[in-house]
Scaffold this motif. Structure first.
Motif, PDB file in Angstrom:
ATOM      1  N   GLU A 259      19.797  30.497 -69.077  1.00  0.00           N
ATOM      2  CA  GLU A 259      21.082  30.777 -69.736  1.00  0.00           C
ATOM      3  C   GLU A 259      22.050  29.610 -69.553  1.00  0.00           C
ATOM      4  O   GLU A 259      23.198  29.784 -69.145  1.00  0.00           O
ATOM      5  CB  GLU A 259      21.676  32.073 -69.186  1.00  0.00           C
ATOM      6  CG  GLU A 259      20.866  33.314 -69.534  1.00  0.00           C
ATOM      7  CD  GLU A 259      20.713  33.506 -71.047  1.00  0.00           C
ATOM      8  OE1 GLU A 259      21.738  33.380 -71.749  1.00  0.00           O
ATOM      9  OE2 GLU A 259      19.591  33.761 -71.496  1.00  0.00           O
ATOM     10  N   ALA A 261      23.380  25.594 -71.187  1.00  0.00           N
ATOM     11  CA  ALA A 261      23.455  24.708 -72.347  1.00  0.00           C
ATOM     12  C   ALA A 261      23.912  23.333 -71.879  1.00  0.00           C
ATOM     13  O   ALA A 261      24.662  23.214 -70.899  1.00  0.00           O
ATOM     14  CB  ALA A 261      24.421  25.261 -73.388  1.00  0.00           C
ATOM     15  N   LYS A 310      25.269  29.164 -71.173  1.00  0.00           N
ATOM     16  CA  LYS A 310      24.990  29.183 -72.610  1.00  0.00           C
ATOM     17  C   LYS A 310      26.049  29.977 -73.373  1.00  0.00           C
ATOM     18  O   LYS A 310      26.428  29.612 -74.494  1.00  0.00           O
ATOM     19  CB  LYS A 310      23.595  29.771 -72.862  1.00  0.00           C
ATOM     20  CG  LYS A 310      23.132  29.665 -74.305  1.00  0.00           C
ATOM     21  CD  LYS A 310      21.729  30.234 -74.495  1.00  0.00           C
ATOM     22  CE  LYS A 310      20.672  29.375 -73.851  1.00  0.00           C
ATOM     23  NZ  LYS A 310      19.298  29.841 -74.163  1.00  0.00           N
ATOM     24  N   GLU A 336      21.161  24.000 -76.661  1.00  0.00           N
ATOM     25  CA  GLU A 336      20.922  25.257 -75.944  1.00  0.00           C
ATOM     26  C   GLU A 336      19.450  25.458 -75.606  1.00  0.00           C
ATOM     27  O   GLU A 336      19.095  26.458 -74.993  1.00  0.00           O
ATOM     28  CB  GLU A 336      21.432  26.432 -76.774  1.00  0.00           C
ATOM     29  CG  GLU A 336      22.937  26.396 -77.004  1.00  0.00           C
ATOM     30  CD  GLU A 336      23.439  27.584 -77.790  1.00  0.00           C
ATOM     31  OE1 GLU A 336      22.637  28.150 -78.579  1.00  0.00           O
ATOM     32  OE2 GLU A 336      24.603  27.961 -77.621  1.00  0.00           O
TER      33      GLU A 336
END
Length: 401
Positions: A259, A261, A310, A336
């Motif tokens: 999770e 980015a 993210k 991502e």
């Protein structure tokens, strides 16, 4: 006589059979002469069901009303568990968060516990009742129901243990303790007998889903001994405490976080204050930054890359885009499709070559490293998301086989 706080997650109370199983665990603990406070989450995926119901009606509903809805899940769980305990011949009292004395901030859906007044819990204990408390929720100074965010029931349990000076706080899950890697993904993952607060906090923060990181922070602050164990087996769990064995393991575990980015700001002018102003903008938006990498730069330009959750990726781009472009940056990119893989261990402090061993494992698995971050007891790398599971297995083999 000891005071024991026990917390059971959603999978532990997912259906009637499991609710009765939890009731037997709780009453067995009570029958041994202990006072028992039980903290319970919503059943199974019921919180997700409630979120789906909200999305059907109003995807943009106010956070206050979201809290009113989400708090219903724990209310069902505590009532059912209290009924199950009564069925086994014991007295039980169920309490919602506000009844149990949880006073929180007003940040709906992500509230912080400000204080716990356990007097209502103590009254029930004095009447020889087993007390069943709704985790994940409290009340703000206006009297509005609040929720603590995902994993908030762990924090609720530790907060009660701290407020009542409990002898032990047991966190029951669907795994038998803390493992060197996710046992559902790594076949030869090993269960740890014990782990330090600092190591557990790093693992929880870096993606290990056994304990909520806020609960570990609180346990360390108030020196609450935790035991992580399974509600489905009778196996001993893992103890989380300040000091562990004198001879530390080289590393305690491998964690994965998908999770995340990565944001890359290209062609940033190589002048003082640019980085400060960039990250100040993110801080004002409440966006936490993790790994940061800055290139040496050429022609008075440099590239700055960093990672965020993210869920905050697009918000971070929006917060920076106008500023960095207007100050001469060439572009800002959001990726991502990445994962963060980390190793954690207090033994790193006194052993050389840990990073080299981790990088060798990734090299042998032909996995490319995109960013690196280190601390005294942690090394994290950013890699392509598709390589995440293979990376965890390769690193685990290198250190534990």
């Amino acid at each position: 006589m000891s005071l024991i706080v026990q917390k059971f997650g959603g999978t532990s109370v997912a259906d009637a059979e499991r609710v009765m199983n939890v009731a037997r665990i709780v009453t067995d603990t009570y029958a041994k002469g202990n006072d028992v406070v039980v903290v319970v989450s919503a059943q199974g995926d019921f919180t997700d069901v409630l979120v789906d119901k909200q999305m059907e009606i109003n995807p943009k509903a106010s956070k206050r009303e979201q809290d009113m809805l989400l708090a219903a899940g724990e209310q069902i769980s505590i009532a059912l568990l209290a009924m199950a305990i009564e069925k086994l011949g014991y007295h039980a009292t169920s309490l919602l968060g506000w009844q149990a004395g949880f006073n929180t901030s007003s940040a709906h859906t992500a509230a912080r516990i400000k204080s716990v007044d356990p007097s209502r819990i103590q009254e029930a204990i004095d009447r020889r009742n087993i007390v069943v408390v709704a985790g994940f929720q409290g009340v703000n100074k206006r009297g509005d129901i609040t929720t603590l965010g995902r994993g908030g029931s762990d924090t609720s349990a530790v907060a009660i243990a701290a407020a009542m000076h409990a002898d032990l706080c047991q966190i029951y899950t669907d795994v038998e303790g803390v493992f060197t890697a996710d046992p559902r993904k790594v076949e030869n993952a090993k269960k740890l007998d014990e782990i330090s607060y600092d190591e557990m906090l790093e693992l929880a923060t870096l993606g290990a889903q056994v304990l909520n990181n806020r609960s570990v922070e609180m346990a360390k602050k108030y020196n609450i001994e935790l035991e992580v164990l399974s509600s489905l087996t009778q196996a001993p769990g893992t103890i989380v405490k300040e000091k562990t064995k004198m001879e530390k393991m080289l590393i305690s575990g491998v964690a994965k976080d998908t999770e995340v980015a990565r944001i890359s700001v290209k062609g940033v002018p190589n002048t003082p204050g640019i980085a400060f102003k960039m990250f100040s903008r993110l801080a004002k938006k409440g966006i936490n930054v993790d790994i940061i990498l800055q290139s040496i730069g050429q022609h008075d330009k440099k590239d700055i890359s960093f990672t965020v959750a993210k869920s905050h990726g697009q918000a971070a781009v929006d917060a920076l885009e106008d500023y960095v472009i207007s100050h001469g940056a060439s572009e800002i990119l959001l990726d991502e499709d990445v994962a963060k893989i980390s190793i954690v261990g207090a033994g790193m402090e006194s052993h050389a070559g840990v990073a080299a061993k981790m990088f060798e494992a990734l090299y042998e698995a032909q996995i490319n490293i995109r960013m690196i971050s280190t601390s005294e007891i942690k090394i994290s790398v950013l890699i392509n998301a598709d390589d995440a599971d293979a990376a965890v297995r390769a690193i685990h083999r290198k250190f534990f086989d």
